[in-house]
Enzyme design. Structure first.
Site, mmCIF file in Angstrom:
data_model
loop_
_atom_site.group_PDB
_atom_site.id
_atom_site.type_symbol
_atom_site.label_atom_id
_atom_site.label_comp_id
_atom_site.label_asym_id
_atom_site.label_seq_id
_atom_site.Cartn_x
_atom_site.Cartn_y
_atom_site.Cartn_z
ATOM 1 N N PRO A 233 -23.801 -54.417 12.213
ATOM 2 C CA PRO A 233 -23.245 -53.066 12.108
ATOM 3 C C PRO A 233 -22.836 -52.736 10.674
ATOM 4 O O PRO A 233 -22.326 -53.590 9.958
ATOM 5 C CB PRO A 233 -22.008 -53.138 13.006
ATOM 6 C CG PRO A 233 -21.604 -54.574 12.983
ATOM 7 C CD PRO A 233 -22.837 -55.389 12.761
ATOM 8 N N GLY A 234 -23.073 -51.513 10.297
ATOM 9 C CA GLY A 234 -22.632 -51.049 8.980
ATOM 10 C C GLY A 234 -21.645 -49.912 9.171
ATOM 11 O O GLY A 234 -20.438 -50.040 8.970
ATOM 12 N N ARG A 235 -22.179 -48.781 9.642
ATOM 13 C CA ARG A 235 -21.379 -47.569 9.803
ATOM 14 C C ARG A 235 -20.170 -47.797 10.712
ATOM 15 O O ARG A 235 -19.081 -47.306 10.432
ATOM 16 C CB ARG A 235 -22.279 -46.485 10.415
ATOM 17 C CG ARG A 235 -21.678 -45.109 10.427
ATOM 18 C CD ARG A 235 -22.549 -44.137 11.231
ATOM 19 N NE ARG A 235 -23.959 -44.263 10.993
ATOM 20 C CZ ARG A 235 -24.641 -43.533 10.106
ATOM 21 N NH1 ARG A 235 -24.033 -42.635 9.379
ATOM 22 N NH2 ARG A 235 -25.936 -43.707 9.967
ATOM 23 N N ARG B 172 -24.912 -37.222 1.995
ATOM 24 C CA ARG B 172 -25.284 -37.136 3.413
ATOM 25 C C ARG B 172 -25.428 -35.689 3.931
ATOM 26 O O ARG B 172 -26.382 -35.402 4.645
ATOM 27 C CB ARG B 172 -24.284 -37.914 4.281
ATOM 28 C CG ARG B 172 -24.175 -39.398 3.901
ATOM 29 C CD ARG B 172 -23.419 -40.221 4.923
ATOM 30 N NE ARG B 172 -24.178 -40.355 6.145
ATOM 31 C CZ ARG B 172 -23.962 -39.659 7.228
ATOM 32 N NH1 ARG B 172 -22.970 -38.785 7.267
ATOM 33 N NH2 ARG B 172 -24.719 -39.827 8.286
ATOM 34 N N TYR C 60 -29.139 -35.119 5.161
ATOM 35 C CA TYR C 60 -29.344 -35.164 6.619
ATOM 36 C C TYR C 60 -28.705 -33.996 7.353
ATOM 37 O O TYR C 60 -28.694 -33.981 8.581
ATOM 38 C CB TYR C 60 -28.712 -36.438 7.214
ATOM 39 C CG TYR C 60 -28.985 -37.730 6.488
ATOM 40 C CD1 TYR C 60 -30.275 -38.221 6.375
ATOM 41 C CD2 TYR C 60 -27.935 -38.477 5.954
ATOM 42 C CE1 TYR C 60 -30.517 -39.430 5.725
ATOM 43 C CE2 TYR C 60 -28.165 -39.684 5.316
ATOM 44 C CZ TYR C 60 -29.462 -40.152 5.197
ATOM 45 O OH TYR C 60 -29.692 -41.334 4.570
ATOM 46 N N CYS D 155 -26.197 -27.882 -9.850
ATOM 47 C CA CYS D 155 -27.121 -26.749 -9.886
ATOM 48 C C CYS D 155 -28.234 -26.913 -8.861
ATOM 49 O O CYS D 155 -29.402 -27.111 -9.211
ATOM 50 C CB CYS D 155 -27.693 -26.611 -11.281
ATOM 51 S SG CYS D 155 -26.390 -26.507 -12.487
ATOM 52 N N GLU D 156 -27.884 -26.875 -7.611
ATOM 53 C CA GLU D 156 -28.844 -26.967 -6.496
ATOM 54 C C GLU D 156 -28.230 -26.192 -5.348
ATOM 55 O O GLU D 156 -27.045 -26.383 -5.045
ATOM 56 C CB GLU D 156 -28.991 -28.410 -6.006
ATOM 57 C CG GLU D 156 -29.580 -29.359 -6.971
ATOM 58 C CD GLU D 156 -30.905 -29.943 -6.505
ATOM 59 O OE1 GLU D 156 -31.452 -29.504 -5.467
ATOM 60 O OE2 GLU D 156 -31.383 -30.827 -7.213
ATOM 61 N N TYR E 124 -22.314 -45.234 3.679
ATOM 62 C CA TYR E 124 -23.404 -44.504 3.026
ATOM 63 C C TYR E 124 -22.850 -43.352 2.180
ATOM 64 O O TYR E 124 -23.438 -42.275 2.117
ATOM 65 C CB TYR E 124 -24.430 -44.002 4.061
ATOM 66 C CG TYR E 124 -24.901 -45.123 4.965
ATOM 67 C CD1 TYR E 124 -25.731 -46.128 4.465
ATOM 68 C CD2 TYR E 124 -24.485 -45.225 6.302
ATOM 69 C CE1 TYR E 124 -26.143 -47.191 5.273
ATOM 70 C CE2 TYR E 124 -24.894 -46.279 7.112
ATOM 71 C CZ TYR E 124 -25.717 -47.252 6.593
ATOM 72 O OH TYR E 124 -26.124 -48.303 7.383
HETATM 73 N N1 LLP Z 1 -29.724 -53.383 10.115
HETATM 74 C C1 LLP Z 1 -30.814 -52.814 9.575
HETATM 75 C C2 LLP Z 1 -32.064 -53.549 9.560
HETATM 76 C C3 LLP Z 1 -30.724 -51.528 9.024
HETATM 77 O O1 LLP Z 1 -31.796 -50.957 8.495
HETATM 78 C C4 LLP Z 1 -29.486 -50.832 9.049
HETATM 79 C C5 LLP Z 1 -29.343 -49.504 8.471
HETATM 80 C C6 LLP Z 1 -28.381 -51.484 9.620
HETATM 81 C C7 LLP Z 1 -28.540 -52.757 10.157
HETATM 82 C C8 LLP Z 1 -27.034 -50.843 9.693
HETATM 83 O O2 LLP Z 1 -27.064 -49.711 10.477
HETATM 84 P P1 LLP Z 1 -25.697 -48.988 10.927
HETATM 85 O O3 LLP Z 1 -24.935 -49.943 11.784
HETATM 86 O O4 LLP Z 1 -24.963 -48.651 9.676
HETATM 87 O O5 LLP Z 1 -26.148 -47.797 11.656
HETATM 88 N N2 LLP Z 1 -28.066 -43.526 4.973
HETATM 89 C C9 LLP Z 1 -28.093 -43.207 6.382
HETATM 90 C C10 LLP Z 1 -28.158 -44.452 7.249
HETATM 91 C C11 LLP Z 1 -29.308 -45.364 6.925
HETATM 92 C C12 LLP Z 1 -29.317 -46.615 7.759
HETATM 93 C C13 LLP Z 1 -30.236 -47.617 7.194
HETATM 94 N N3 LLP Z 1 -30.290 -48.861 7.908
HETATM 95 C C14 LLP Z 1 -26.876 -42.351 6.689
HETATM 96 O O6 LLP Z 1 -26.130 -42.032 5.781
HETATM 97 O O7 LLP Z 1 -26.676 -41.944 7.827
#
Ligand code: LLP
Length: 418
Positions: A274-276, A312, A316, A343-344, A372
């Site tokens: 997990p990241g987000r 973001r 998106y 300037c966008e 992110y």
């Molecule tokens: N594992 C892999 C292989 C991934 O590609 C990603 C995210 C994660 C884990 C973590 O995903 P999460 O738990 O954070 O959903 N920039 C975009 C999100 C791009 C995600 C890329 N891969 C945003 O701001 O929404």
């Protein structure tokens, strides 16, 4: 869940008044709550305690050294995608046996660095990549663990930019090809095919796509096992959604309740990335209104942060809440477009928002900016990247200095022929 709240109409991060932080650091500034980061890791660890998963924080979401150190101290490993992230992971003293390496384009140099450090697993995305890892491993005379990242062809019901598990995505290997690669494994004698990886996308708020994907993975693993595979690790990726606006994402407990029955009685070591979920709600971007510009059709709040600081919304159409640092008593609410100075026309951070009446000098926080956010920032329009701050209880510290004008041109030179 997060640790940003109002007390006497003032926004706090944990026990620190946010306006006190920016009095010292200036704006714009990213501010992260240590407690939220740790609690989110613990939520996953607790929900899955019965199977003792390895939680590898996807550091692409926020790779500041203090943030990844907080994750490592909470017992997490790291999911890395580049030699740069590996370098950061080393600075945070992450146990190499808790590092997994993802990404479709790992170079031989990156592979060698990761083998040297002794990481747990390479998540492999293609046949040519398997060959490349095998060649580097052979040169270094080390046997390495690989995980085939399979593409289960599942629609994760999320923004198409962050959906990765569908058949037409560049990520992963379709199941037939993965089987073929496994069948030909004898040629790749420095690789230990001991894992399967799946990650279907990001900001997924419901359990069903995960269940569908993991069921496909389990069926696939049984086929591989019939072919003689010994699969020890199942890396189930990341993708858990968070609240930006009015989403109602599953909690870690609800997720575990859906997922754990699938793995009952099976001896796989589960890995999550997990990241987000860990850092999204742990961070805000604090910014100051420079001007209010009123036209016949719009009220613009022009702020000192811009799309280069938080891309973001432009990229998106993402929603980030706008919370004033000080709530004014009885202030009327107006509808604003909150825009940056770039300037966008796409430099809009929040569109058509009802916010208490703002004036120049007022400060607002863009919420849920911990994932992110800073990592996707740039120097576009020659804007120095902003500072990052971490709060823990009553304490706070700058964890990345604001860039200076000098740092903007560091590394540049004018050759004699110009
Ligand atoms: N594992 C892999 C292989 C991934 O590609 C990603 C995210 C994660 C884990 C973590 O995903 P999460 O738990 O954070 O959903 N920039 C975009 C999100 C791009 C995600 C890329 N891969 C945003 O701001 O929404």
């Amino acid at each position: 869940m997060h640790d940003f709240h109002y007390l006497n109409h003032e926004l706090y991060c944990e026990d620190v008044k946010v306006s006190d932080i920016v009095k010292k650091t200036g704006t714009p500034a990213y501010i992260y709550s240590y407690k939220t980061i740790v609690e989110h890791i613990q939520k996953i660890q607790k929900a899955f305690a019965s199977v003792k998963p390895l939680v590898c924080f996807a550091m692409k979401a926020n790779s500041n050294l203090a943030v990844i150190k907080a994750a490592v101290k909470a017992g997490a490993g790291l999911d890395i995608v580049s030699v740069g992230e590996l370098f950061r992971a080393k600075q945070a003293d992450c146990d190499p046996q808790k590092i997994v390496f993802a990404g479709v384009g790992k170079t031989a140099e990156e592979i060698a660095e990761a083998i040297h450090y002794g990481i747990l697993l390479f998540n492999v995305e293609s046949g040519p990549e398997l060959e490349s890892i095998n060649a580097v491993a052979a040169k270094l005379k080390k046997k390495v663990n690989v995980s085939l990242r399979v593409n289960p062809g599942v629609d994760p019901h999320t923004h198409h930019h962050i959906a990765t598990g569908k058949a037409e995505s560049k990520f992963g290997i379709d199941l037939e090809t993965a089987k073929e690669l496994f069948r030909n494994r004898k040629k790749l004698s420095f690789l230990n095919f001991c894992a399967i990886h799946v990650h279907i996308g990001s900001q997924i708020t419901i359990g069903e796509p995960f269940v569908e994907a993991f069921q496909k993975v389990l069926a696939f693993v049984s086929e591989l096992e019939k072919m003689g595979a010994r699969i020890k690790y199942l890396n189930l990726g990341g993708g858990l959604g968070v609240i930006y606006d009015n989403e109602n994402p599953q909690t870690a407990d609800q997720f575990a309740k859906k997922i754990l029955p699938l793995f009952k009685g099976k001896k796989f070591q589960l890995i999550f990335e997990p990241g987000r979920f860990i850092v999204g709600n742990a961070g805000i971007l604090v910014t100051e209104v420079i001007y209010i510009k009123k036209t016949n059709v719009k009220n613009f709040a022009i702020i000192d942060a811009a799309m280069n600081d938080l891309i973001r919304p432009s990229l998106y159409g993402a929603f980030h809440g706008v919370w004033p640092l000080s709530e004014k008593d009885k202030a009327r609410k107006l509808v604003y477009d909150v825009v940056g100075p770039i300037c966008e026309s796409g430099d809009v951070l929040a569109k058509d928002r009802h916010i208490q009446e703002l004036g120049a000098g007022d400060q607002v926080a863009l919420m849920t900016a911990g994932a992110y956010g800073f990592v996707m920032s740039s120097n576009y329009n020659s804007r120095p990247r902003i500072c990052e701050v971490m709060v823990k209880g009553k304490k706070f510290a700058v964890i990345r200095k604001r860039e200076t004008l000098q740092s903007l041109i560091a590394g540049e030179s004018i050759p004699s022929f110009v």
